[in-house]
Design a protein around this motif. Sequence first.
Motif, PDB file in Angstrom:
ATOM      1  N   ALA A 167      11.026   2.744   1.093  1.00 54.16           N
ATOM      2  CA  ALA A 167       9.793   3.493   0.883  1.00 54.16           C
ATOM      3  C   ALA A 167       9.849   4.244  -0.442  1.00 54.16           C
ATOM      4  CB  ALA A 167       9.580   4.478   2.037  1.00 54.16           C
ATOM      5  N   LYS A 168       8.684   4.394  -1.072  1.00 52.91           N
ATOM      6  CA  LYS A 168       8.591   5.042  -2.379  1.00 52.91           C
ATOM      7  C   LYS A 168       7.801   6.341  -2.251  1.00 52.91           C
ATOM      8  CE  LYS A 168      10.298   1.300  -4.438  1.00 52.91           C
ATOM      9  NZ  LYS A 168      11.527   1.255  -5.214  1.00 52.91           N
ATOM     10  N   PRO A 169       8.477   7.466  -2.085  1.00 57.31           N
ATOM     11  CA  PRO A 169       7.744   8.734  -1.984  1.00 57.31           C
ATOM     12  C   PRO A 169       6.944   8.996  -3.254  1.00 57.31           C
ATOM     13  CG  PRO A 169      10.032   8.998  -1.302  1.00 57.31           C
ATOM     14  CD  PRO A 169       9.928   7.649  -1.934  1.00 57.31           C
ATOM     15  N   SER A 170       5.758   9.553  -3.070  1.00 56.89           N
ATOM     16  CA  SER A 170       4.902   9.818  -4.222  1.00 56.89           C
ATOM     17  C   SER A 170       4.854  11.301  -4.568  1.00 56.89           C
ATOM     18  CB  SER A 170       3.479   9.330  -3.954  1.00 56.89           C
ATOM     19  OG  SER A 170       2.927   9.984  -2.830  1.00 56.89           O
ATOM     20  N   HIS A 183       0.822  -1.214   0.000  1.00 62.26           N
ATOM     21  CA  HIS A 183       0.000   0.000   0.000  1.00 62.26           C
ATOM     22  C   HIS A 183       0.853   1.260   0.000  1.00 62.26           C
ATOM     23  CE1 HIS A 183      -3.765  -2.074   0.282  1.00 62.26           C
ATOM     24  NE2 HIS A 183      -3.467  -2.658   1.438  1.00 62.26           N
ATOM     25  N   ASP A 184       1.997   1.236   0.677  1.00 63.34           N
ATOM     26  CA  ASP A 184       2.813   2.448   0.768  1.00 63.34           C
ATOM     27  C   ASP A 184       3.529   2.786  -0.530  1.00 63.34           C
ATOM     28  OD1 ASP A 184       4.452   0.174   1.150  1.00 63.34           O
ATOM     29  OD2 ASP A 184       6.008   1.401   2.084  1.00 63.34           O
ATOM     30  N   VAL A 185       3.656   1.823  -1.455  1.00 53.03           N
ATOM     31  CA  VAL A 185       4.305   2.113  -2.725  1.00 53.03           C
ATOM     32  C   VAL A 185       3.289   2.418  -3.830  1.00 53.03           C
ATOM     33  CG1 VAL A 185       6.219   0.600  -2.101  1.00 53.03           C
ATOM     34  CG2 VAL A 185       4.431  -0.271  -3.583  1.00 53.03           C
ATOM     35  N   TYR A 186       2.006   2.175  -3.554  1.00 55.72           N
ATOM     36  CA  TYR A 186       1.013   2.341  -4.616  1.00 55.72           C
ATOM     37  C   TYR A 186       0.919   3.771  -5.152  1.00 55.72           C
ATOM     38  CZ  TYR A 186      -3.208   2.701  -7.278  1.00 55.72           C
ATOM     39  OH  TYR A 186      -4.088   2.989  -8.290  1.00 55.72           O
ATOM     40  N   PRO A 187       0.888   4.817  -4.307  1.00 55.25           N
ATOM     41  CA  PRO A 187       0.779   6.174  -4.877  1.00 55.25           C
ATOM     42  C   PRO A 187       1.878   6.486  -5.885  1.00 55.25           C
ATOM     43  CG  PRO A 187       0.354   6.228  -2.521  1.00 55.25           C
ATOM     44  CD  PRO A 187       0.846   4.849  -2.823  1.00 55.25           C
ATOM     45  N   ALA A 188       3.116   6.087  -5.584  1.00 58.98           N
ATOM     46  CA  ALA A 188       4.214   6.332  -6.529  1.00 58.98           C
ATOM     47  C   ALA A 188       4.025   5.501  -7.791  1.00 58.98           C
ATOM     48  CB  ALA A 188       5.552   6.003  -5.873  1.00 58.98           C
ATOM     49  N   LEU A 189       3.525   4.264  -7.642  1.00 55.97           N
ATOM     50  CA  LEU A 189       3.272   3.420  -8.806  1.00 55.97           C
ATOM     51  C   LEU A 189       2.218   4.042  -9.714  1.00 55.97           C
ATOM     52  CD1 LEU A 189       3.508   0.678 -10.348  1.00 55.97           C
ATOM     53  CD2 LEU A 189       1.690  -0.164  -8.849  1.00 55.97           C
TER      54      LEU A 189
END
Length: 533
Positions: A530-533, A162-168
């Motif tokens: 973590a993948k910042p969006s 879930h934490d990487v979805y916005p950046a994806l």
Amino acid sequence: MLNKYLFRVKWPTADRSLPGEYGGLGRKGGSNVVPADWDASLEGREELSAEAPRATITSLNRGQTSALHRRLDRWEPTYLPIAFGYLGIVVTDRFFVDPVAGVLGWPLTILWSWQILNTLSGMFGIRRTRKALRESAARWSGRGMPRCRDFLIVVIPTIGRHDVYPALERSVLSYVAHLSEPFPYLRIDIVVEEGCEARRQISMLAAQSPQIRLVTVPKRYRTVNGTKFKARAAHYSHELRIREHEDRDDVWVLHMDDDTGVGPDTAVAMARFIEEQRQADGDAKHLAQGILTYPREYAVNRFTWLADSVRPAEDVGRFSAWTGSGTPRAGVHGELLLVRASIEAAIGWDFGPGSLVEDAQFALIFSARYKGRSGWFGGRSYGASPASLRDFFQQRQRWSWGLAGLVCNSSLQLRNRLLLGYSVMAWVVGPIQNVGVVMLLGVLLSDPNTSPVTVFVIPLWALNMAYTIWMYWEGLRVNACVSGDGRRRWWEPIAVIVLIPVFGLMESVPGLCGFVKFLRGVENRFMVIAKPS
């Protein structure tokens, strides 16, 4: 010899669910194969354009996107920081160099001269980048947006948290927005693990466009060599393309990370590069890479964003020198990596369970088999710097850990490992090269004299330091250029130069830790930051 290019290709049309280990990958929830009539891929273009503003870099409107494109068209790397830095260091050294070396004389003579080969290759890369940008601009002047006749497949493996979805989501929509016009024959494959926690959200994302396909890697899937982590997903996707008969010369695969999007410049540069290869006949390139950049708006940590200034500068310098000259012995990145599908099919990604840097291993195998067949293009990817110092440390440690393993991998050609070994050694000894560490050591030894055993190495020291200054100065300039207003804040150039000793430790300490873990034989782990969006 390349197969003959086909202007129109008939692709399979059946709606299929693949049996066995590949699981169900039918068209429901995303296109499974390219339509037989490639023009059908243009259907829904108006529907896609409605989504385009969500995908543009930093949510720019049409006018701002055009301004970004013009701004990037005018950019080219400058030599001025190297020239001023070199002159300033040489003049300063005249007043501070002691004619007699102290206890640190011999160690520093070696350590501070060690980087000279990387410096020279980087400077060659700057020259090569400037030339390539000017030649491309002249070649395509007045020709407008190219429309590429080859099929482009964008592959984005993701852990699906879930934490990487916005950046994806941000990244995937950027592919739809910017790649659709120059690439009418386009598919975007999102590769996820079976049962990933954000599966529902990713499925809804894939349903937004017929150009997006969701590919699920079954939990039971195993490669022949037991490859793990991201390389396992890449190999699964690679095997799927072979099964679907997409391992062709006129199919290109663009590998991207799940937090890395594209812009208008990326699409144009890639389309130009691919179209140029259609005219190159026997001299055609099979692999290419551009510039990794990090817009300010994607950074949740301004300190790590400044530290990451070094990465686009490396692409403009050292990576341009090697990959752009035809043989990527310095390695490649796993993102913004453009590979001809037929060549990827011959190499694959099944490098075994110890592979942590599958992109660099792919590059070394490519260097041995296809010498002189890689290229460089002036397009950029748009990613995010690590969100914390801990993530920054883990990222660099994993790279060092994996690269050390490659250097010692006897299955790879020795001459293609030598440059990598030289670079890894320079990285590993970085902590004791650091100016701050050296000065502290001099105080502890009651001998702060840092003069070399011979003054003839001072020009080498000055050049190495001047090139380091250039990397952070130019890298900041590149990252600011792709940001919203396109300008550096007044304090950022000052901060990035003053903090070079700190950034040096941030790079070198995890490099040393990764190398030590390799020597100790610690079980490797692929940590997804973590993948910042």
